[in-house]
Structures are given as structure tokens and as C-alpha cells.
Design an enzyme around this catalytic site. Structure first.
Site, short mmCIF file in Angstrom:
data_model
loop_
_atom_site.label_atom_id
_atom_site.label_comp_id
_atom_site.label_asym_id
_atom_site.label_seq_id
_atom_site.Cartn_x
_atom_site.Cartn_y
_atom_site.Cartn_z
CG ASN A 187 -12.53 -6.31 0.61
OD1 ASN A 187 -12.80 -7.33 0.70
ND2 ASN A 187 -12.66 -5.90 -0.68
CD1 TRP A 230 -3.70 6.30 3.17
CD2 TRP A 230 -2.65 5.28 4.61
NE1 TRP A 230 -4.19 6.96 4.06
CE2 TRP A 230 -3.34 6.17 5.30
CE3 TRP A 230 -1.88 4.48 5.53
CZ2 TRP A 230 -3.58 6.56 6.67
CZ3 TRP A 230 -2.02 4.51 7.23
CH2 TRP A 230 -2.67 5.53 7.52
CB CYS A 264 -5.98 9.12 0.46
SG CYS A 264 -6.80 7.55 0.86
CB SER A 311 -0.91 -0.11 1.11
OG SER A 311 -1.27 1.07 1.64
#
Length: 530
Positions: free
Chosen positions: A379, A101, A220, A99
Site C-alpha cells: 500500500n 528502501w 525501487c 523495507s
């Protein structure tokens, strides 16, 4: 190649070499078996083939979907795969997700950053390399245990058991699995995307996910202020990634094209259009425009012509152009079709909620054009799963004419509703979400972007509360160490997990009887033998 074949090959390499008489062929074979992958490119080629087989299996049967969890450190990824092998006996259809992030929030030298591509771009490839280093060490550790068992069986004269262990070695399944790696919006122009893609592939990534946001305005996917680019700009980056895969000989490399159009209402550019109906014209057709005549053109205005009309797109003080409200789904569908028609392999549609009907509605439109289109789906922990699904059940009950007077839709997150029929139905829908969405909404790969970020925070909070409170050491012993022992968590023997036994094996190979090994009778790790 079988274990015995490895020994014979090593013996041939050693035979007749002056001064090599102390080199043991079986020890060489063991080191080779423990180090199957010689480079990140070996890993990328191996895992790309796995993903391609899994994609074909899903096309034949949507029940054959795949899953991953985002991991922000090599140790976390390693423990995940060790756990999967322990509980399920195979790593089939289980991947890793990297990720962007979490790289920004946890791996940047600047400290924690928002998901806006401000972190060092090489920190992404560095994490891929780290993850695979830990997974390869997990292989070496598990195989080392099998080698020790083999030696013990031989020493006991148990040929049957020894042969069974050799079969385990021959059929060993590696912890190395595909990584779907986030390259954000490419960290610059197409050349920058190509250069970073090469670093990520060389580190072992077989699947790169890229999004259609403006690189220097990156946000994001679950935040506001997202700005998309025209299709031609995005396709240049898709082609750059494909060139990187092909240059490095990873011909099966996977490109995941992500669209943020559902939540992105802005664009930085008006697309270049050569003729009516081309992809640039389609992109511009979603702009929020007002019809004007030539006398209304003001200083610095940007205007476009369509169907004989002069249109002025709505431009914000930020110099960004605005799309029409409610056009997000149509733009998503167009983005996805265009990406698949121009070299992408999988799609990612970033949504604002986990709703199978919404996802399926878009996927079915895409499949009208490209029948085997399939998704990677986030998810996301940014969704309030409990509230979303309780509200979905509530709405379904209302639509079915059922009595909902016992529930307040605005308060459905409340613990007061835990255990209610509505809450139980919502939990069942959450439990089967991945299976149902794979079947109904074309989702090939389900991932959770940030799960280990949250589990690390939760477990640390629980430990700190008890250890620094009245429980003291019992807070650690009862809820961590005792649980590790009883659940068979491998790293309760943390010295073994860190490689001490592998090091002992090497000491013996190198020094023979003179080796000073750490795993003797006085090693406190032996307290966990039971």
C-alpha cells in the site's frame, strides 16, 4: 509453563548449590519469563508458525487478512507494537515490515541512498536484530510492571488480586511478531543470497521477500529503469533461501516472490531454452523482436529462432533487451505461477496504482492454475492515494452516466473538492481498500512500506515550526507532552521506556537492600504518575 512452575524450576536449579543462598528463585523466574526468546532462531521458528496459521485462516476466510507497517528503527517498531496492544488488546495478525528502501535511505554508513541495493547488506540483518531487541525489551518492561503490581497485591494481603495478576503473567502476549524482511534482489548471485538469507534468519526473520530484478541493476519498484532476470535465475535464489531456512531448522520459513514485471520493460539476458514452450522459451516470447532473414544479420547481432522464423530482439545501447509494450500483466502472471510452482509461498506484484480491479484481474488468472495463491501487497506511499481514488470514482460516475460537470478530472487533488460527494466516496473506498482487496483480489497481507519515514518527517516539521517560532516551549508542551499524557502514550515516562525500572529490579536482585535505585521519590518521572 506457568509462573509458579517457573519459580519451582528455578528453585530446583538453585537448591543445594554452595554459595547460592542469596539467589532468589522467584527473581530467576521473573528474568526467565521476561526473556522468553533466547535467540533469533527461536523467534524465526515461533513467528513462522504464526504466519502459517494466519495463511491457513485467510484461505478459510479472506476477512482474516494481516497487516504491517514498515519500521526503520527498533524504537519505532517497539512503539508500534505497544500501541497495538494498548488499542486492540492483541497483536494478532499484525506484523512488522522491514523495507529495503528505508534501510538504504536511513541506515547506511554511506548516508542516504536511493533504493538500488548500494547499502551494506549486513545493515538489513542488523535492523532485524535491533527490532527484536526492542520488542523483547517491551515484553520485559510490561512484565516488570506486572511483577511490581503482584508484589504490591501481596504486600496488601490481597490474595485474589495477586492470583489475577499471576493469570495475566501466565497469559501474557509477547510483542514479538513476524517480520516480513526485504532482501531486495539478493545482493548478488544465488550464493550471496543464501549467505545474506542466513544472517537475516539468524536475526529472527521468518519471511523473506525477494524480487526478480537484476541484482546489480536494482531499482525501487516505483521508479523507471527496472530490469528483470529469466525465471531460472530467480528460482535459483528462491531455492537458496529455502536451503537457508532448512539448514537453520526454520522449516516453516516463508518466501515472498516479488515480480516487478508490470513496470519493468527490460531484460539483461535472453533466457536459455531447451525446447519449445519451456519456461525459457515463454520468457523470450515476450521480447520485442523483428523477423529477419539470414542476409540481414548484422555484426554483433543476437538472433533467436522460433517456429521456423529468425527473429532479432530489440537491443538497446545499454546492451539490454526490450520486451513488447503491453506485455507486463502477462509476464507478471507467468512469473507468479512459476514462482509458486517452484517453492515460493506468497506473491508480491508491484503495481503502479492501487486498483483492486487490476490486481484481481491478475490474481484470478494465477488462481486458475494455483487456487490458493495469495499476495503480499504494498500500500505504497509512492501512490497518490487521494488523486487515484478520486479519479477512480470520477471514472465510475462517467461509466454510470452520472453528471460530473462539477469536477475537473485533472484537478481532483485540489482542496476545492474536499467534502464533495466524489471526495467522500473516494475516502470511503480508501478506508475499505484493505478489506475489499483481501476479499476480491487475494491479498493476504497488506503493508505500507515507508509510513514511519513520513510520520517522522511530518511530526518533526510540526514541532520545528512551533518550537522555533512564536509558540516556543508551548509548541512542545501542548502538541507533544500534553498529548502524550492525555492519550496515554507510554514513552511520556521516557526513563521507564528506556529500561530504568528493569535496571532497578536487577539492582535489587543483585544487591538486595544495598541497591541504589533510580526510581525513588525524587525521580521526576513520578510527575507523570497520574
Amino acid at each position: 509453563m506457568s509462573y509458579q512452575d517457573e519459580i519451582r524450576q528455578a528453585a530446583t536449579a538453585i537448591e543445594g548449590k554452595p554459595g547460592w543462598q542469596a539467589i532468589n528463585a522467584e527473581s530467576v523466574a521473573r528474568m526467565r519469563v521476561q526473556n522468553r526468546f533466547q535467540s533469533g532462531l527461536d523467534i524465526a521458528r515461533y513467528t513462522a508458525a504464526i504466519m502459517r496459521r494466519d495463511m491457513a485462516a485467510y484461505d478459510a476466510d479472506p476477512g482474516q487478512y494481516t497487516q504491517s507497517l514498515g519500521c526503520w528503527h527498533g524504537f519505532i517498531g517497539q512503539q508500534k507494537l505497544i500501541s497495538i496492544k494498548k488499542h486492540f488488546g492483541t497483536t494478532d495478525k499484525r506484523y512488522l515490515y522491514l523495507s529495503g528502501w528505508m534501510v538504504a535511505a536511513l541506515r547506511s554508513e554511506f548516508g542516504p541512498l536511493p533504493d538500488q541495493s548500494m547499502h551494506e547488506k549486513t545493515s538489513v540483518s542488523a535492523l532485524i536484530e535491533e527490532l527484536y531487541t526492542f520488542l523483547r525489551q517491551a515484553d520485559a518492561r510490561e512484565l516488570g510492571g506486572l511483577f511490581r503490581d503482584l508484589d504490591a497485591a501481596r504486600a496488601a494481603g490481597d490474595a485474589v488480586k495477586a492470583k489475577a495478576i499471576e493469570n495475566q503473567i501466565d497469559n501474557f502476549q509477547t510483542h514479538v511478531v513476524p517480520i516480513v524482511a526485504d532482501i531486495d534482489a539478493g545482493f548478488g548471485n544465488a550464493e550471496a543470497t543464501y549467505l545474506l538469507a542466513k544472517k537475516m534468519i539468524e536475526a529472527g526473520a521468518c519471511a523473506l521477500q525477494i524480487e526478480n530484478q537484476v541484482s546489480d541493476e536494482k531499482q525501487c519498484g516505483h521508479q523507471d529503469g527496472k530490469v528483470t532476470v529469466p525465471h531460472e535465475d530467480f528460482l535459483a535464489k528462491i531455492r537458496a533461501i529455502r536451503y537457508a531456512f532448512l539448514e537453520l531448522g526454520v522449516e516453516d520459513g516463508i518466501i515472498v516472490a516479488r515480480t516487478d514485471s508490470l513496470g519493468a520493460g527490460l531484460t539483461k539476458q535472453i533466457a536459455y531454452s531447451r525446447e519449445p514452450g519451456d519456461i525459457g522459451d515463454q520468457y523470450n516470447s515476450f521480447l520485442d523482436c523483428e523477423e529477419i532473414d539470414v542476409t540481414q544479420v548484422g555484426n554483433g547481432d543476437v538472433v533467436i529462432s522460433r517456429d521456423g522464423k529468425l527473429l532479432r530482439p530489440k537491443r538497446l545501447p545499454s546492451n539490454l533487451f526490450q520486451f513488447r509494450a503491453g506485455s507486463g500483466e502477462d509476464r507478471c502472471v507467468l512469473d507468479c505461477i512459476n514462482s509458486l510452482q517452484n517453492g515460493a509461498d506468497l506473491l508480491w506484484i508491484e503495481t503502479e496504482k492501487p486498483h483492486i480491479g487490476q490486481i484481481a484481474g491478475m490474481v484470478n488468472r494465477i488462481r486458475d492454475v494455483i487456487p490458493n495463491a495469495k499476495l503480499v501487497y504494498n500500500n505504497s506511499p509512492s501512490f497518490n492515494w487521494t488523486l487515484n481514488f478520486r479519479q477512480q470514482v470520477y471514472d465510475a460516475m462517467v461509466a454510470a452516466g452520472k453528471d460530473v460537470s462539477a469536477y475537473d478530472r485533472a484537478r481532483l487533488m485540489s482542496v476545492d473538492y474536499d467534502g464533495s460527494a466524489l471526495a467522500n466516496e473516494a475516502d470511503e473506498r480508501i478506508r475499505t481498500f484493505q478489506r475489499d482487496a483481501a476479499r476480491e483480489a487475494g491479498i493476504f497481507h497488506h503493508l505500507i512500506t515507508l509510513p514511519t519515514y513520513h510520520t517522522a518527517a511530518l511530526s518533526t516539521d510540526n514541532l520545528a515550526k512551533e518550537y522555533f517560532g512564536d509558540q516556543g516551549m508551548l509548541g512542545y508542551v501542548k502538541n507533544v507532552q500534553r498529548a502524550e499524557i492525555r492519550q496515554g502514550i507510554a514513552c511520556v515516562k521516557h526513563q521507564n521506556m528506556s529500561g530504568s525500572d528493569i535496571g532497578d529490579d536487577h539492582k535489587e536482585y543483585f544487591a538486595g537492600e544495598a541497591a541504589l535505585k533510580a526510581g525513588g521519590a525524587h525521580n521526576t518521572m513520578n510527575q507523570f504518575a497520574a
